[in-house]
Design a protein around this motif. Structure first.
Motif, PDB file in Angstrom:
ATOM      1  N   GLY A 296       0.784  -1.251   0.204  1.00 55.93           N
ATOM      2  CA  GLY A 296       0.118   0.109  -0.143  1.00 55.93           C
ATOM      3  C   GLY A 296       0.764   1.177   0.027  1.00 55.93           C
ATOM      4  O   GLY A 296       2.109   1.225  -0.384  1.00 55.93           O
ATOM      5  N   GLU A 297       0.212   2.484   0.658  1.00 56.56           N
ATOM      6  CA  GLU A 297       1.085   3.617   0.484  1.00 56.56           C
ATOM      7  C   GLU A 297       2.599   3.578   1.340  1.00 56.56           C
ATOM      8  O   GLU A 297       2.243   3.080   2.370  1.00 56.56           O
ATOM      9  N   PHE A 298       3.354   3.899   0.792  1.00 58.00           N
ATOM     10  CA  PHE A 298       4.782   4.113   1.478  1.00 58.00           C
ATOM     11  C   PHE A 298       4.764   5.821   1.854  1.00 58.00           C
ATOM     12  O   PHE A 298       5.277   6.433   0.784  1.00 58.00           O
ATOM     13  N   ASN A 299       4.520   6.168   2.942  1.00 59.82           N
ATOM     14  CA  ASN A 299       4.356   7.350   3.187  1.00 59.82           C
ATOM     15  C   ASN A 299       5.004   7.602   4.723  1.00 59.82           C
ATOM     16  O   ASN A 299       4.282   7.003   5.716  1.00 59.82           O
ATOM     17  N   GLU A 300       6.030   8.276   4.894  1.00 55.45           N
ATOM     18  CA  GLU A 300       6.607   8.485   5.994  1.00 55.45           C
ATOM     19  C   GLU A 300       5.945   9.290   6.931  1.00 55.45           C
ATOM     20  O   GLU A 300       5.923  10.517   6.796  1.00 55.45           O
ATOM     21  N   CYS A 301       5.221   8.942   7.956  1.00 53.04           N
ATOM     22  CA  CYS A 301       4.507   9.702   8.717  1.00 53.04           C
ATOM     23  C   CYS A 301       4.934   9.469  10.131  1.00 53.04           C
ATOM     24  O   CYS A 301       5.340   8.562  10.574  1.00 53.04           O
ATOM     25  N   ILE A 302       4.935  10.602  11.306  1.00 55.41           N
ATOM     26  CA  ILE A 302       5.115  10.444  12.384  1.00 55.41           C
ATOM     27  C   ILE A 302       3.999   9.933  13.497  1.00 55.41           C
ATOM     28  O   ILE A 302       2.817  10.472  13.077  1.00 55.41           O
ATOM     29  N   CYS A 303       4.366   9.335  14.228  1.00 53.00           N
ATOM     30  CA  CYS A 303       3.227   8.648  15.009  1.00 53.00           C
ATOM     31  C   CYS A 303       2.579   9.680  15.719  1.00 53.00           C
ATOM     32  O   CYS A 303       2.973  10.810  16.426  1.00 53.00           O
ATOM     33  N   PRO A 423       0.368  -1.217  11.586  1.00 59.60           N
ATOM     34  CA  PRO A 423       0.349  -0.096  10.560  1.00 59.60           C
ATOM     35  C   PRO A 423       0.265   0.968  11.273  1.00 59.60           C
ATOM     36  O   PRO A 423       0.032   1.128  12.312  1.00 59.60           O
ATOM     37  N   GLY A 424       0.254   2.247  10.231  1.00 60.93           N
ATOM     38  CA  GLY A 424      -0.057   3.602  10.524  1.00 60.93           C
ATOM     39  C   GLY A 424      -1.483   4.042  10.459  1.00 60.93           C
ATOM     40  O   GLY A 424      -2.346   3.147  10.125  1.00 60.93           O
ATOM     41  N   ARG A 425      -1.925   5.245  10.869  1.00 64.12           N
ATOM     42  CA  ARG A 425      -3.267   5.500  10.707  1.00 64.12           C
ATOM     43  C   ARG A 425      -3.695   5.648   9.295  1.00 64.12           C
ATOM     44  O   ARG A 425      -4.861   5.524   8.990  1.00 64.12           O
ATOM     45  N   SER A 426      -2.721   6.363   8.355  1.00 63.62           N
ATOM     46  CA  SER A 426      -3.068   6.881   7.174  1.00 63.62           C
ATOM     47  C   SER A 426      -1.955   6.168   6.082  1.00 63.62           C
ATOM     48  O   SER A 426      -2.140   6.533   4.851  1.00 63.62           O
ATOM     49  N   SER A 427      -1.335   5.492   6.752  1.00 65.63           N
ATOM     50  CA  SER A 427       0.031   4.828   5.711  1.00 65.63           C
ATOM     51  C   SER A 427       0.370   3.291   6.384  1.00 65.63           C
ATOM     52  O   SER A 427      -0.384   2.894   7.554  1.00 65.63           O
ATOM     53  N   GLU A 428       1.305   2.745   5.616  1.00 63.28           N
ATOM     54  CA  GLU A 428       1.555   1.468   6.259  1.00 63.28           C
ATOM     55  C   GLU A 428       2.461   1.312   7.444  1.00 63.28           C
ATOM     56  O   GLU A 428       2.451   0.329   8.325  1.00 63.28           O
ATOM     57  N   PHE A 429       2.956   2.528   7.890  1.00 57.99           N
ATOM     58  CA  PHE A 429       3.881   2.395   9.125  1.00 57.99           C
ATOM     59  C   PHE A 429       4.041   4.196   9.591  1.00 57.99           C
ATOM     60  O   PHE A 429       3.809   4.781   8.789  1.00 57.99           O
ATOM     61  N   GLU A 430       4.021   4.172  10.797  1.00 51.65           N
ATOM     62  CA  GLU A 430       4.622   5.619  11.396  1.00 51.65           C
ATOM     63  C   GLU A 430       5.652   5.420  12.202  1.00 51.65           C
ATOM     64  O   GLU A 430       5.908   4.374  12.597  1.00 51.65           O
ATOM     65  N   GLN A 448       0.849   3.834  21.487  1.00 45.65           N
ATOM     66  CA  GLN A 448      -0.172   3.750  20.305  1.00 45.65           C
ATOM     67  C   GLN A 448      -1.529   2.594  20.495  1.00 45.65           C
ATOM     68  O   GLN A 448      -1.282   1.649  21.236  1.00 45.65           O
ATOM     69  N   LYS A 449      -2.460   2.940  19.731  1.00 46.32           N
ATOM     70  CA  LYS A 449      -3.914   1.925  19.907  1.00 46.32           C
ATOM     71  C   LYS A 449      -3.764   1.235  18.683  1.00 46.32           C
ATOM     72  O   LYS A 449      -3.461   1.403  17.736  1.00 46.32           O
TER      73      LYS A 449
END
Length: 552
Positions: A296-303, A423-430, A448-449
């Motif tokens: 899926g989306e590879f997008n670096e997000c901060i937790c 997983p992240g909330r809007s991406s594959e990982f955070e 994290q929940k």
């Protein structure tokens, strides 16, 4: 299996950062809206298909960087199917030429992508006379534009074949006029310049003296009486083009309607050589494979930050963290001493060299040869909600364990520690902890929940990308999870990559035996406190100091 074949997700992640967009590998179609790039799911273990995937990625990234997407919303393009198709064809040529100049290796992959569908081209040649003349004309425009813009040899040869065929179906004067406009695509500076070329071509096609030799004007509308679907498409074209009063434009609307039905309204099927369906049929995943096989989306997000006092939840683990930290510091210092260097000697210590003194430099430099990275990956999928009769969920214990380990690794020279949740909330990982950060200062990110599925492969590829960026000598990945990943095959590919690149992967399971079916090196815990037992033993083994590691 080569590095490039295995490292496709790393490349996807790099493109995501480079162009500031989300990138995902899934489904059967390559496309972009300027914010998200989607490329087809590919069998990236096959070297040829991996290069095809690179070609798709480069092409869509070029659109993100160079295409003015607002033009697609203009009625002139949006409501005229032929105008849209011609714009898409010529804009493809322009952006591929530009991206090839900037990035080494892109040109070869784009040319390979263009030539990959040789069978489609051969079939198209056999059916030229039976094909709709407008489809043949659009294919000619594509090949002729490519021969001048990207300078693909195969495109020049194809354009020549189509040119001599079209001379029998279109007046040479009109065909030459279109060709003269198309060849100027090599100097088009932006999307607006491409649109002007499209308008010039459409002015020729829409002129009253433009017609195909086999255009039977008296009977051309007979098909409408027999085909309700064609009539519906035709009515749409007439409304869009306001062609009620022009017999010529009505015939063009009919051609457009036929082309839409034949292609299923998919512009990628208008011309041969870019068919997505063909490659999907050939790769091992296939259209029927589970979406869990997708990247899926590879997008670096901060937790997202959790409880402000989450650091207090592990305050009773100070002794354990200190013990772990001392073990790791001893390991790092042993290696540092074995290759100690500096610009100035410490005279007082130097006189004790015969007695075994090794700290002889005033300003000791830790050699890069002994750099180590530890990346903690934490599973917060929905299954981690399970409590198993305990007062706390698996996720809560996993979050505490990750924070405890990160605190133990904090502030040690020569060691980089990172933590990522999946997983992240809007991406594959955070990302909870970056290499340059201190866990004690970002502890709130570790709360994290549980949510979503278990995209372990995506998290591992992210960890590999971090390693590639830092380039340490030793690399350790600790995965805290409770069960099976979304895609076992993708995770196995990750394990193969790790083995080839000497990356150590260990599993820490929270109350689940399932982990042993995936990880060859795994430890099962009931809660974070049990890190003092079997997990501590693992760390002692990972960071053991042996005499052979110290140079005398």
């Amino acid at each position: 299996m080569s590095y490039k074949q295995q490292a496709m997700p790393i490349m996807v992640n790099n493109y995501s950062r480079l162009f500031g967009v989300k990138v995902r590998m899934q489904g059967t179609v390559a496309y972009t809206n300027g914010k998200v790039i989607t490329i087809p799911r590919m069998d990236i273990t096959d070297s040829l298909k991996a290069r095809i995937a690179y070609g798709y990625l480069a092409h869509e990234s070029a659109h993100v960087r160079f295409t003015d997407f607002s033009i697609l919303k203009e009625p002139l393009v949006r409501d005229n199917y032929f105008m849209f198709l011609i714009f898409n064809i010529l804009e493809d040529c322009r952006i591929e030429r530009l991206i090839s100049k900037i990035y080494i290796g892109v040109y070869e992959n784009l040319e390979l992508l263009n030539d990959y569908y040789k069978k489609d081209w051969e079939f198209f040649l056999k059916t030229l006379s039976a094909n709709q003349p407008m489809k043949v004309l659009l294919t000619f425009i594509q090949c002729y534009a490519q021969s001048y813009s990207q300078k693909f040899d195969s495109s020049r040869a194809r354009a020549a074949v189509l040119y001599f065929h079209l001379r029998k179906r279109i007046s040479v004067k009109n065909l030459n006029a279109i060709a003269a406009i198309v060849k100027t695509i090599s100097s088009a500076e932006n999307s607006k310049a491409v649109l002007l070329l499209c308008q010039s071509i459409m002015s020729i096609i829409e002129s009253e003296n433009f017609s195909f030799s086999d255009d039977k004007s008296l009977n051309v509308f007979e098909d409408l009486k027999k085909d309700s679907k064609l009539k519906s498409k035709f009515d749409e074209e007439v409304v869009f083009n306001k062609a009620e009063n022009s017999e010529h434009k009505k015939r063009l609307a009919l051609e457009s309607a036929k082309l839409k039905i034949a292609s299923g309204d998919d512009p990628k099927k208008i011309t041969p050589g870019k068919s997505v369906d063909a490659i999907v049929e050939e790769n091992s995943a296939g259209q029927d494979s589970s979406s869990r096989e997708d990247f899926g989306e590879f997008n670096e997000c901060i937790c997202t930050e959790g409880r402000a006092d989450f650091l207090d939840s592990v305050k009773d683990s100070y002794a354990l963290r200190q013990s772990l930290s001392n073990q790791i510091r001893a390991y790092v210092q042993a290696h540092a001493m074995s290759c100690e260097s500096g610009s100035k000697l410490n005279i007082k210590r130097a006189q004790f060299i015969p007695l075994g003194e090794k700290r002889i430099f005033k300003d000791r430099i830790l050699q890069k040869d002994f750099s180590t990275s530890v990346h903690i990956l934490v599973d917060v999928s929905s299954s981690m909600l399970t409590q198993d009769g305990f007062q706390t969920s698996r996720a809560e214990e996993a979050c505490k364990a990750a924070l405890m380990l990160s605190l133990a690794l904090e502030g040690i020279d020569g060691l980089s520690s990172m933590a990522t949740f999946f997983p992240g909330r809007s991406s594959e990982f955070e990302i909870a902890l970056k290499a340059e950060e201190r866990a004690s200062r970002v502890a709130v990110r570790f709360d994290q929940k549980p949510r979503g599925s278990t995209p372990l492969a995506q998290a591992l590829w992210h960890a590999f990308a971090c390693i590639e960026k830092l380039n340490p000598v030793r690399n350790i990945i600790l995965v805290i999870t409770d069960g099976m990943p979304d895609s076992v095959s993708n995770v196995n590919n990750c394990f193969t990559y790790a083995k080839e690149h000497n990356i150590e992967i260990y599993g820490l399971s929270i109350r689940s035996e399932m982990i042993k079916k995936v990880f060859s090196n795994a430890i099962i815990l009931n809660n974070a406190k049990e890190l003092s037992g079997s997990a501590f033993k693992l760390f002692k083994e990972l960071f053991a100091v042996h005499n052979s590691q110290i140079l005398e």
